[in-house]
Design a protein around this motif. Structure first.
Motif, PDB file in Angstrom:
ATOM      1  N   MET A 102       0.897  -1.510  -0.266  1.00  0.00           N
ATOM      2  CA  MET A 102       0.364   0.237  -0.703  1.00  0.00           C
ATOM      3  C   MET A 102       0.944   0.980  -0.058  1.00  0.00           C
ATOM      4  N   THR A 103       2.438   1.301   0.419  1.00  0.00           N
ATOM      5  CA  THR A 103       2.884   2.643   0.811  1.00  0.00           C
ATOM      6  C   THR A 103       3.339   2.686  -0.574  1.00  0.00           C
ATOM      7  N   LYS A 104       3.956   1.816  -1.798  1.00  0.00           N
ATOM      8  CA  LYS A 104       3.771   1.339  -2.848  1.00  0.00           C
ATOM      9  C   LYS A 104       3.231   2.331  -3.810  1.00  0.00           C
ATOM     10  N   LEU A 105       1.486   2.071  -3.605  1.00  0.00           N
ATOM     11  CA  LEU A 105       0.962   1.892  -4.574  1.00  0.00           C
ATOM     12  C   LEU A 105       0.413   3.583  -4.241  1.00  0.00           C
ATOM     13  N   HIS A 106      -0.116   3.703  -3.004  1.00  0.00           N
ATOM     14  CA  HIS A 106      -1.053   4.904  -2.307  1.00  0.00           C
ATOM     15  C   HIS A 106      -1.111   5.547  -3.158  1.00  0.00           C
ATOM     16  N   ASP A 107       0.066   6.560  -4.287  1.00  0.00           N
ATOM     17  CA  ASP A 107       0.213   7.431  -4.439  1.00  0.00           C
ATOM     18  C   ASP A 107       0.466   7.470  -6.221  1.00  0.00           C
ATOM     19  N   LYS A 108       0.286   6.403  -6.683  1.00  0.00           N
ATOM     20  CA  LYS A 108      -0.451   5.869  -8.154  1.00  0.00           C
ATOM     21  C   LYS A 108      -1.748   5.917  -8.258  1.00  0.00           C
ATOM     22  N   VAL A 109      -2.890   4.983  -7.212  1.00  0.00           N
ATOM     23  CA  VAL A 109      -3.972   4.880  -7.441  1.00  0.00           C
ATOM     24  C   VAL A 109      -5.209   5.429  -6.992  1.00  0.00           C
ATOM     25  N   ASN A 110      -6.270   5.012  -6.394  1.00  0.00           N
ATOM     26  CA  ASN A 110      -7.500   5.663  -5.738  1.00  0.00           C
ATOM     27  C   ASN A 110      -7.728   4.188  -5.116  1.00  0.00           C
ATOM     28  N   LEU A 111      -6.711   4.203  -3.949  1.00  0.00           N
ATOM     29  CA  LEU A 111      -6.400   2.735  -2.794  1.00  0.00           C
ATOM     30  C   LEU A 111      -8.133   2.592  -1.786  1.00  0.00           C
ATOM     31  N   ILE A 112      -8.869   1.551  -1.836  1.00  0.00           N
ATOM     32  CA  ILE A 112      -9.599   1.133  -1.504  1.00  0.00           C
ATOM     33  C   ILE A 112      -9.546  -0.056  -0.321  1.00  0.00           C
ATOM     34  N   PRO A 113      -8.713  -0.125   0.583  1.00  0.00           N
ATOM     35  CA  PRO A 113      -8.854  -1.699   1.260  1.00  0.00           C
ATOM     36  C   PRO A 113      -9.761  -1.777   1.797  1.00  0.00           C
ATOM     37  N   VAL A 114     -10.538  -2.970   1.926  1.00  0.00           N
ATOM     38  CA  VAL A 114     -11.287  -4.390   2.428  1.00  0.00           C
ATOM     39  C   VAL A 114     -10.920  -5.388   2.942  1.00  0.00           C
ATOM     40  N   ILE A 115     -11.576  -5.916   4.318  1.00  0.00           N
ATOM     41  CA  ILE A 115     -11.280  -6.721   4.307  1.00  0.00           C
ATOM     42  C   ILE A 115     -11.920  -7.632   4.485  1.00  0.00           C
ATOM     43  N   ALA A 116     -11.596  -9.269   4.013  1.00  0.00           N
ATOM     44  CA  ALA A 116     -11.809  -9.769   2.541  1.00  0.00           C
ATOM     45  C   ALA A 116     -12.851 -10.920   3.751  1.00  0.00           C
ATOM     46  N   LYS A 117     -13.424 -11.600   2.888  1.00  0.00           N
ATOM     47  CA  LYS A 117     -14.062 -12.763   4.083  1.00  0.00           C
ATOM     48  C   LYS A 117     -15.006 -12.952   5.130  1.00  0.00           C
ATOM     49  N   SER A 118     -15.216 -11.583   5.079  1.00  0.00           N
ATOM     50  CA  SER A 118     -15.527 -10.950   6.883  1.00  0.00           C
ATOM     51  C   SER A 118     -16.448 -11.744   7.535  1.00  0.00           C
ATOM     52  N   ASP A 119     -16.845 -12.370   6.671  1.00  0.00           N
ATOM     53  CA  ASP A 119     -18.303 -12.992   7.758  1.00  0.00           C
ATOM     54  C   ASP A 119     -17.643 -14.725   8.650  1.00  0.00           C
ATOM     55  N   ILE A 120     -16.211 -14.567   8.227  1.00  0.00           N
ATOM     56  CA  ILE A 120     -15.921 -15.496   9.318  1.00  0.00           C
ATOM     57  C   ILE A 120     -15.704 -15.049  10.946  1.00  0.00           C
ATOM     58  N   LEU A 121     -15.423 -13.257  10.735  1.00  0.00           N
ATOM     59  CA  LEU A 121     -15.325 -12.322  12.099  1.00  0.00           C
ATOM     60  C   LEU A 121     -16.539 -12.060  12.807  1.00  0.00           C
ATOM     61  N   THR A 122     -16.698 -12.126  13.984  1.00  0.00           N
ATOM     62  CA  THR A 122     -17.510 -11.592  14.893  1.00  0.00           C
ATOM     63  C   THR A 122     -18.000  -9.901  14.338  1.00  0.00           C
ATOM     64  N   ASP A 123     -19.627  -9.335  14.651  1.00  0.00           N
ATOM     65  CA  ASP A 123     -19.016  -7.699  14.733  1.00  0.00           C
ATOM     66  C   ASP A 123     -18.141  -7.324  15.694  1.00  0.00           C
ATOM     67  N   GLU A 124     -17.546  -7.913  17.010  1.00  0.00           N
ATOM     68  CA  GLU A 124     -17.154  -7.140  17.747  1.00  0.00           C
ATOM     69  C   GLU A 124     -15.638  -7.029  16.996  1.00  0.00           C
ATOM     70  N   GLU A 125     -15.478  -8.422  16.246  1.00  0.00           N
ATOM     71  CA  GLU A 125     -14.238  -8.478  16.289  1.00  0.00           C
ATOM     72  C   GLU A 125     -13.570  -7.836  14.565  1.00  0.00           C
ATOM     73  N   ILE A 126     -14.670  -7.442  14.101  1.00  0.00           N
ATOM     74  CA  ILE A 126     -14.479  -6.586  12.895  1.00  0.00           C
ATOM     75  C   ILE A 126     -14.513  -5.194  13.311  1.00  0.00           C
ATOM     76  N   ILE A 127     -15.111  -4.735  14.581  1.00  0.00           N
ATOM     77  CA  ILE A 127     -14.603  -3.607  14.883  1.00  0.00           C
ATOM     78  C   ILE A 127     -13.451  -2.718  15.438  1.00  0.00           C
ATOM     79  N   ALA A 128     -13.018  -4.300  16.225  1.00  0.00           N
ATOM     80  CA  ALA A 128     -11.291  -3.740  16.696  1.00  0.00           C
ATOM     81  C   ALA A 128     -10.955  -3.698  15.405  1.00  0.00           C
ATOM     82  N   PHE A 129     -10.442  -4.380  14.083  1.00  0.00           N
ATOM     83  CA  PHE A 129      -9.407  -5.503  13.420  1.00  0.00           C
ATOM     84  C   PHE A 129      -9.611  -3.505  12.551  1.00  0.00           C
ATOM     85  N   LYS A 130     -11.132  -3.619  12.270  1.00  0.00           N
ATOM     86  CA  LYS A 130     -10.908  -1.934  11.461  1.00  0.00           C
ATOM     87  C   LYS A 130     -10.126  -0.758  11.969  1.00  0.00           C
ATOM     88  N   ALA A 131     -10.336  -1.007  13.665  1.00  0.00           N
ATOM     89  CA  ALA A 131      -9.716   0.002  14.202  1.00  0.00           C
ATOM     90  C   ALA A 131      -8.048   0.000  14.042  1.00  0.00           C
TER      91      ALA A 131
END
Ligand code: GDP
Ligand code: MG
Length: 297
Positions: free
Chosen positions: A155-184
């Motif tokens: 991401m450090t190499k790409l961020h000034d060359k492209v519009n970067l949109i990060p996503v958490i893949a397969k988020s159905d394997i995490l609980t809602d609480e895990e997602i909130i903490a992971f995102k933070a």
């Protein structure tokens, strides 16, 4: 209404232009194998863009580098035509040593800038095809911990060359609480490493409602994603796109279950032209002036 992709919702002036010319959008997906890149692209554009998994392909041990593959499809929705190109990066992150995994990806992005620059310098500029990458969806493994060194390096190499949109893949394997903490934690890592992400631009003319929508979308980044191309029946009898588990159904198109609709809004439905404009006016322009400067022009 799962057949609906959303690009025909773009503002009317783009709508008119696109009816005449058709318009194109180039998106790149980056992330380790098996994180659901192909599935998400098919889910976003509601069509299978890739051959099924069973088809033979060289295992990662044989191809020692990240391959860049591009697939195009012509979509049409309510009379609006869209030529979609998806650039995939199979092999990324699959090797023992992934130190240089970003290199072929960055090279590909820069080659597209170079080709555009060359076309601009030609006499006939009327029919330049824009093959530049307008957005990169970066897939983060759903570890629940934090970003990996490889994620940060890429991401450090790409961020000034492209519009970067990060996503958490397969988020159905995490609980809602895990997602909130992971995102933070991911957001803190991105901040710490000063990695810029695409943000929907704000305009003075934006209504309160638009402002609020933009703020909500941005607050959800990195989007927690669930991809699914088949339909399943929910316990209450609705047929939805989703993934079925013994304890229930995770619905793709349900805001309470994941951020898929937010990602779609950012990428396809509302901000496609903004992604293209930012690519042209900021990212490409910076690249172009640095290049010309280096050449002493
Ligand atoms: P790619 O290698 O990144 O292109 O990954 P694929 O799209 O081929 O998906 C790899 C596997 O993960 C397949 O078996 C998919 O059905 C599964 N998969 C894709 N998206 C999701 C998701 O959101 N959640 C879960 N649990 N599995 C997924
Ligand atoms: Mg794939």
């Amino acid at each position: 209404l799962t057949g609906f992709v959303g690009f025909s919702n773009l503002p009317i002036q783009w709508h008119r232009k696109s009816i005449q010319n058709g318009f194109n959008f180039n998106v790149m997906v980056v992330g380790e194998s098996g994180l659901g890149k192909s599935t998400l692209v098919s889910t976003l554009f509601n069509m299978p863009l890739y051959p099924p998994r069973s088809e033979k392909r060289p295992p990662a041990e044989i191809s020692k580098t990240v391959a860049i593959k591009s697939v195009s499809a012509d979509l049409e929705e309510r009379g609006v035509k869209l030529r979609l190109t998806v650039v995939d990066t199979p092999g990324f992150g699959d090797f023992v040593n992934n130190e240089d995994a970003w290199r072929p990806i960055l090279e590909n992005i820069e080659q597209r800038f170079d080709a555009f620059l060359e076309a601009e310098n030609k006499a006939n500029r009327a029919n330049i095809v824009d093959n530049r990458i307008h957005a990169v969806i970066y897939f983060i493994a759903p570890t629940g911990h934090s970003l990996k060194p490889l994620d940060i390096a890429v991401m450090t190499k790409l961020h000034d060359k492209v519009n970067l949109i990060p996503v958490i893949a397969k988020s159905d394997i995490l609980t809602d609480e895990e997602i909130i903490a992971f995102k933070a934690r991911i957001r803190a890592d991105l901040d710490y490493h000063r990695i810029n992400l695409f943000e929907t631009p704000r305009y003075e003319v934006d209504s309160d409602e638009t402002m609020e929508e933009k703020t909500t979308i941005i607050s959800k980044i990195p989007f927690a994603i669930v991809g699914a191309t088949s339909e399943v029946t929910t316990p209450d009898g609705r047929v939805v796109r989703g993934r079925k588990y013994p304890w229930g159904v995770v619905e793709v198109d349900n805001e309470d279950h994941c951020d898929f609709l937010k990602l779609r809004a950012m990428l396809v439905k509302n901000y496609m032209e903004e992604l293209k404009e930012y690519t042209n006016e900021i990212l490409y322009e910076n690249y172009r002036s640095a290049k010309l400067m280096a050449m002493g022009v």
